[in-house]
Design a protein around this motif. Sequence first.
Motif, PDB file in Angstrom:
ATOM      1  N   VAL A 237       0.848  -1.182   0.000  1.00  0.00           N
ATOM      2  CA  VAL A 237       0.000   0.000   0.000  1.00  0.00           C
ATOM      3  C   VAL A 237       0.889   1.239   0.000  1.00  0.00           C
ATOM      4  CG1 VAL A 237      -1.721   1.299   1.301  1.00  0.00           C
ATOM      5  CG2 VAL A 237      -1.841  -1.201   1.237  1.00  0.00           C
ATOM      6  N   PRO A 238       0.683   2.177  -0.919  1.00  0.00           N
ATOM      7  CA  PRO A 238       1.500   3.400  -0.901  1.00  0.00           C
ATOM      8  C   PRO A 238       1.355   4.141   0.421  1.00  0.00           C
ATOM      9  CG  PRO A 238       0.224   3.226  -2.943  1.00  0.00           C
ATOM     10  CD  PRO A 238      -0.279   2.155  -2.030  1.00  0.00           C
ATOM     11  N   ARG A 239       2.426   4.777   0.875  1.00  0.00           N
ATOM     12  CA  ARG A 239       2.395   5.477   2.151  1.00  0.00           C
ATOM     13  C   ARG A 239       1.378   6.616   2.155  1.00  0.00           C
ATOM     14  NH1 ARG A 239       3.747   3.595   6.728  1.00  0.00           N
ATOM     15  NH2 ARG A 239       4.461   5.608   7.502  1.00  0.00           N
ATOM     16  N   GLU A 240       1.120   7.171   0.981  1.00  0.00           N
ATOM     17  CA  GLU A 240       0.179   8.282   0.895  1.00  0.00           C
ATOM     18  C   GLU A 240      -1.263   7.825   0.748  1.00  0.00           C
ATOM     19  OE1 GLU A 240       1.681   7.460  -3.304  1.00  0.00           O
ATOM     20  OE2 GLU A 240       2.484   7.486  -1.257  1.00  0.00           O
ATOM     21  N   GLY A 241      -1.500   6.502   0.752  1.00  0.00           N
ATOM     22  CA  GLY A 241      -2.856   5.980   0.639  1.00  0.00           C
ATOM     23  C   GLY A 241      -3.173   5.489  -0.762  1.00  0.00           C
ATOM     24  N   LEU A 242      -4.274   4.797  -0.878  1.00  0.00           N
ATOM     25  CA  LEU A 242      -4.712   4.213  -2.143  1.00  0.00           C
ATOM     26  C   LEU A 242      -5.624   5.178  -2.889  1.00  0.00           C
ATOM     27  CD1 LEU A 242      -5.462   0.720  -0.660  1.00  0.00           C
ATOM     28  CD2 LEU A 242      -3.802   1.109  -2.484  1.00  0.00           C
ATOM     29  N   ARG A 243      -5.504   5.185  -4.208  1.00  0.00           N
ATOM     30  CA  ARG A 243      -6.375   6.008  -5.043  1.00  0.00           C
ATOM     31  C   ARG A 243      -7.090   5.110  -6.049  1.00  0.00           C
ATOM     32  NH1 ARG A 243      -4.588  12.004  -6.255  1.00  0.00           N
ATOM     33  NH2 ARG A 243      -3.564  12.540  -4.298  1.00  0.00           N
ATOM     34  N   GLY A 244      -8.372   5.371  -6.239  1.00  0.00           N
ATOM     35  CA  GLY A 244      -9.110   4.597  -7.227  1.00  0.00           C
ATOM     36  C   GLY A 244     -10.332   3.951  -6.624  1.00  0.00           C
ATOM     37  N   VAL A 245     -10.584   2.708  -7.027  1.00  0.00           N
ATOM     38  CA  VAL A 245     -11.703   1.947  -6.491  1.00  0.00           C
ATOM     39  C   VAL A 245     -11.143   0.723  -5.774  1.00  0.00           C
ATOM     40  CG1 VAL A 245     -12.062   0.658  -8.660  1.00  0.00           C
ATOM     41  CG2 VAL A 245     -13.932   0.875  -7.019  1.00  0.00           C
ATOM     42  N   LEU A 246     -11.675   0.458  -4.579  1.00  0.00           N
ATOM     43  CA  LEU A 246     -11.224  -0.640  -3.714  1.00  0.00           C
ATOM     44  C   LEU A 246     -12.424  -1.552  -3.460  1.00  0.00           C
ATOM     45  CD1 LEU A 246      -9.550   1.659  -1.001  1.00  0.00           C
ATOM     46  CD2 LEU A 246      -8.627   1.076  -3.264  1.00  0.00           C
ATOM     47  N   PRO A 247     -12.858  -2.306  -4.444  1.00  0.00           N
ATOM     48  CA  PRO A 247     -14.123  -3.033  -4.296  1.00  0.00           C
ATOM     49  C   PRO A 247     -14.056  -4.161  -3.275  1.00  0.00           C
ATOM     50  CG  PRO A 247     -13.061  -3.610  -6.352  1.00  0.00           C
ATOM     51  CD  PRO A 247     -12.269  -2.488  -5.775  1.00  0.00           C
ATOM     52  N   VAL A 248     -15.200  -4.393  -2.668  1.00  0.00           N
ATOM     53  CA  VAL A 248     -15.375  -5.546  -1.776  1.00  0.00           C
ATOM     54  C   VAL A 248     -15.791  -6.736  -2.633  1.00  0.00           C
ATOM     55  CG1 VAL A 248     -16.775  -6.520   0.073  1.00  0.00           C
ATOM     56  CG2 VAL A 248     -15.972  -4.149   0.218  1.00  0.00           C
ATOM     57  N   ALA A 249     -15.019  -7.794  -2.573  1.00  0.00           N
ATOM     58  CA  ALA A 249     -15.335  -9.001  -3.336  1.00  0.00           C
ATOM     59  C   ALA A 249     -16.427  -9.789  -2.619  1.00  0.00           C
ATOM     60  CB  ALA A 249     -14.095  -9.874  -3.492  1.00  0.00           C
ATOM     61  N   PRO A 250     -17.486 -10.168  -3.321  1.00  0.00           N
ATOM     62  CA  PRO A 250     -18.483 -11.030  -2.678  1.00  0.00           C
ATOM     63  C   PRO A 250     -17.896 -12.410  -2.422  1.00  0.00           C
ATOM     64  CG  PRO A 250     -18.896 -10.900  -5.031  1.00  0.00           C
ATOM     65  CD  PRO A 250     -17.789  -9.919  -4.738  1.00  0.00           C
ATOM     66  N   THR A 251     -18.387 -13.082  -1.407  1.00  0.00           N
ATOM     67  CA  THR A 251     -18.042 -14.480  -1.208  1.00  0.00           C
ATOM     68  C   THR A 251     -18.980 -15.318  -2.076  1.00  0.00           C
ATOM     69  OG1 THR A 251     -17.295 -14.074   1.057  1.00  0.00           O
ATOM     70  CG2 THR A 251     -17.817 -16.354   0.460  1.00  0.00           C
ATOM     71  N   VAL A 252     -18.403 -16.174  -2.892  1.00  0.00           N
ATOM     72  CA  VAL A 252     -19.178 -16.892  -3.905  1.00  0.00           C
ATOM     73  C   VAL A 252     -19.611 -18.252  -3.363  1.00  0.00           C
ATOM     74  CG1 VAL A 252     -19.212 -17.697  -6.289  1.00  0.00           C
ATOM     75  CG2 VAL A 252     -17.814 -15.714  -5.659  1.00  0.00           C
ATOM     76  N   PHE A 253     -20.898 -18.518  -3.476  1.00  0.00           N
ATOM     77  CA  PHE A 253     -21.469 -19.788  -3.047  1.00  0.00           C
ATOM     78  C   PHE A 253     -22.080 -20.523  -4.234  1.00  0.00           C
ATOM     79  CE2 PHE A 253     -22.278 -16.912   0.695  1.00  0.00           C
ATOM     80  CZ  PHE A 253     -21.271 -17.426   1.499  1.00  0.00           C
ATOM     81  N   ARG A 254     -22.138 -21.832  -4.122  1.00  0.00           N
ATOM     82  CA  ARG A 254     -22.924 -22.625  -5.061  1.00  0.00           C
ATOM     83  C   ARG A 254     -24.395 -22.554  -4.639  1.00  0.00           C
ATOM     84  NH1 ARG A 254     -18.452 -25.867  -3.740  1.00  0.00           N
ATOM     85  NH2 ARG A 254     -16.942 -26.101  -5.453  1.00  0.00           N
ATOM     86  N   ASP A 255     -25.262 -23.148  -5.432  1.00  0.00           N
ATOM     87  CA  ASP A 255     -26.684 -23.105  -5.107  1.00  0.00           C
ATOM     88  C   ASP A 255     -27.000 -23.767  -3.773  1.00  0.00           C
ATOM     89  OD1 ASP A 255     -27.473 -21.657  -7.317  1.00  0.00           O
ATOM     90  OD2 ASP A 255     -27.944 -23.412  -8.534  1.00  0.00           O
ATOM     91  N   ASP A 256     -26.139 -24.705  -3.335  1.00  0.00           N
ATOM     92  CA  ASP A 256     -26.373 -25.368  -2.046  1.00  0.00           C
ATOM     93  C   ASP A 256     -25.719 -24.613  -0.887  1.00  0.00           C
ATOM     94  OD1 ASP A 256     -23.672 -25.876  -2.376  1.00  0.00           O
ATOM     95  OD2 ASP A 256     -23.854 -28.069  -2.323  1.00  0.00           O
ATOM     96  N   GLU A 257     -25.206 -23.407  -1.140  1.00  0.00           N
ATOM     97  CA  GLU A 257     -24.578 -22.517  -0.164  1.00  0.00           C
ATOM     98  C   GLU A 257     -23.174 -22.942   0.257  1.00  0.00           C
ATOM     99  OE1 GLU A 257     -26.968 -21.243   3.110  1.00  0.00           O
ATOM    100  OE2 GLU A 257     -28.759 -20.921   1.888  1.00  0.00           O
ATOM    101  N   SER A 258     -22.599 -23.922  -0.411  1.00  0.00           N
ATOM    102  CA  SER A 258     -21.202 -24.260  -0.152  1.00  0.00           C
ATOM    103  C   SER A 258     -20.300 -23.280  -0.891  1.00  0.00           C
ATOM    104  CB  SER A 258     -20.897 -25.690  -0.611  1.00  0.00           C
ATOM    105  OG  SER A 258     -21.099 -25.824  -2.013  1.00  0.00           O
ATOM    106  N   LEU A 259     -19.056 -23.138  -0.416  1.00  0.00           N
ATOM    107  CA  LEU A 259     -18.119 -22.227  -1.065  1.00  0.00           C
ATOM    108  C   LEU A 259     -17.819 -22.660  -2.489  1.00  0.00           C
ATOM    109  CD1 LEU A 259     -15.305 -21.422   1.541  1.00  0.00           C
ATOM    110  CD2 LEU A 259     -17.193 -19.946   0.841  1.00  0.00           C
TER     111      LEU A 259
END
Length: 309
Positions: A5-27
């Motif tokens: 991480v740059p010392r002056e901070g991050l610039r841009g977009v920092l998206p939150v990745a969804p946790t992906v599940f199968r239809d049965d709710e397993s990872l």
Amino acid sequence: MSAAVPREGLRGVLPVAPTVFRDDESLDLHGQRRVAEFLVDAGSAAICVLANFSEQFSLTDAERLQVLEATLDQVAGRVPVIVTTSSYSARITRERNRDALQRGAAMVMVMAPFFGATMVVPEDGVLDYFRRVADGLDIEIMLQDAPMSPTPLPVPLIARLAREVPQVRHAKIEVPRTAAKVRALRAAAGDDLPGLYDGEEAVTLVPDLDAGVLATMSSATVPEALAAVVARYHAGDRAGAVEAWERVLPLIHYENRQCGLAAAKILLAEGGVIGSARTRAPFPEIGPRTREELLDLARSRDALALRWA
């Protein structure tokens, strides 16, 4: 290993990745890797995992590690990876911080400690908590100021945290009147808190940029569009940034008010990035009419998620 991480901070977009599940709710770790690749291709400045929009509250400790390892391996140091480690327990948060550092994360994000609506922590307790979770750890901390936690984080307290806990160099502000709080923080914390970011799907992004945020910590719905907004703004083209932001604003506003964390999964599944838009029960399912309205908004704005695959 994650990028630094740059010392002056991050610039841009920092998206939150969804946790992906199968239809049965397993990872679905293959889907998790595809999401990470999509977010890199979309121009993300960093990727955050295990946040509230990642349904971290629905994951076991073993699942948390699987998601983190899959993401770090797929990203392979191309961008920093931020890991949410929040827990009411300072001991647990510190152990999660240590583990994230050892696995190669660039930063951790931590909420003020709370449990439910009534177990809040006074200011001295918050200070002690962050001293404990940071003690002896060489990793930067992003303080998450979010309405999910009823523990208050007034500006003087955040500034004091940044001053007295050197690892606290970043803050994600996602409360009402974000811009005003960011201005006050810039005045109170100065160089002790170089990294200021907003959230809430970027619904107030341009006013927040005017106030001093460097980046937006959005969902994974339209990261490419938000990256362009922030890039234009920092290049001095505020008018172009406003135009680009206003183009996607109806979509992210719909996400924020009608769909929540399910929106990104719906777009990613519709576009074939992931196999299922499943969220874990009891999170409410999105009705067919709402889903179609969301997709119509995304199609009309040529969302990358719908064509990336």
